[in-house]
Enzyme design. Structure first.
Site, PDB file in Angstrom:
ATOM      1  N   ILE A 108       0.743  -1.374  -0.051  1.00  0.00           N
ATOM      2  CA  ILE A 108       0.069   0.146   0.197  1.00  0.00           C
ATOM      3  C   ILE A 108       0.621   1.272   0.090  1.00  0.00           C
ATOM      4  CG2 ILE A 108      -2.103  -1.180   1.125  1.00  0.00           C
ATOM      5  CD1 ILE A 108      -1.416   0.158   3.668  1.00  0.00           C
TER       6      ILE A 108
ATOM      7  N   HIS B 207       9.280 -10.598   5.085  1.00  0.00           N
ATOM      8  CA  HIS B 207       8.572 -10.325   3.804  1.00  0.00           C
ATOM      9  C   HIS B 207       9.742  -9.920   2.832  1.00  0.00           C
ATOM     10  CE1 HIS B 207       8.702  -6.637   6.162  1.00  0.00           C
ATOM     11  NE2 HIS B 207       8.495  -5.908   5.103  1.00  0.00           N
TER      12      HIS B 207
ATOM     13  N   GLU C 193      10.435  -2.878   8.828  1.00  0.00           N
ATOM     14  CA  GLU C 193       9.162  -1.997   9.603  1.00  0.00           C
ATOM     15  C   GLU C 193       8.091  -3.045  10.135  1.00  0.00           C
ATOM     16  OE1 GLU C 193       8.021   0.908   6.830  1.00  0.00           O
ATOM     17  OE2 GLU C 193       9.906   1.764   6.954  1.00  0.00           O
TER      18      GLU C 193
END
Length: 138
Positions: free
Chosen positions: A29, A98, A93
């Site tokens: 996003i 990931h 973060e």
């Protein structure tokens, strides 16, 4: 519960590009460039070190498939970066391992900046000492 676990459970929306029993791949996003995909394991683990080897291998294979798909998608893509930050000091973060897979093109404004040592190359004996420490830990 972390943001990615909430996405996996369907509690938060995601624009999914691929899913199987091991990983979920969806659009970021906050993309670096249009088509920026995150590939995550479907169970919570914070670090690549804690991810079972078969799952890490699978995550990378899916990253490779996403790379190929980005190049064939019609999105602007002259190259692809695969990036995995493992730990806060590395820029991670969200504390769920990931893999970022994002298209690159000339003038996209994104830079991976490596700041070399100021001065000469690292002396070979220093590199050999570092290599020996890493080999011993493996």
């Amino acid at each position: 519960m972390c943001t990615f676990c909430r996405i996996i459970k369907g509690e938060l929306p995601a624009s999914v590009v691929y899913e199987d029993e091991v990983v979920l791949a969806f659009l970021d996003i906050h993309p670096i460039t249009p088509g920026h995909v995150l590939v995550i394991p479907k169970f919570h683990t914070e670090s690549l070190v804690d991810l079972p080897v078969p799952d890490a291998e699978h995550m990378m294979r899916v990253g490779q498939r996403v790379d190929a798909a980005l190049r064939a998608s019609g999105l602007r893509c002259e190259g692809v970066n695969l990036f995995l930050a493992d730990g806060k000091a590395a820029g991670q973060e969200i504390e769920h391992v990931h893999l970022h897979v994002f298209p690159r093109f000339m003038g996209d404004g994104y830079r991976l900046r490596f700041i070399p040592n100021l001065g000469d190359k690292v002396p070979r004996h220093v590199l050999e000492e570092q290599a020996a420490k890493i080999r011993a830990a493996m």
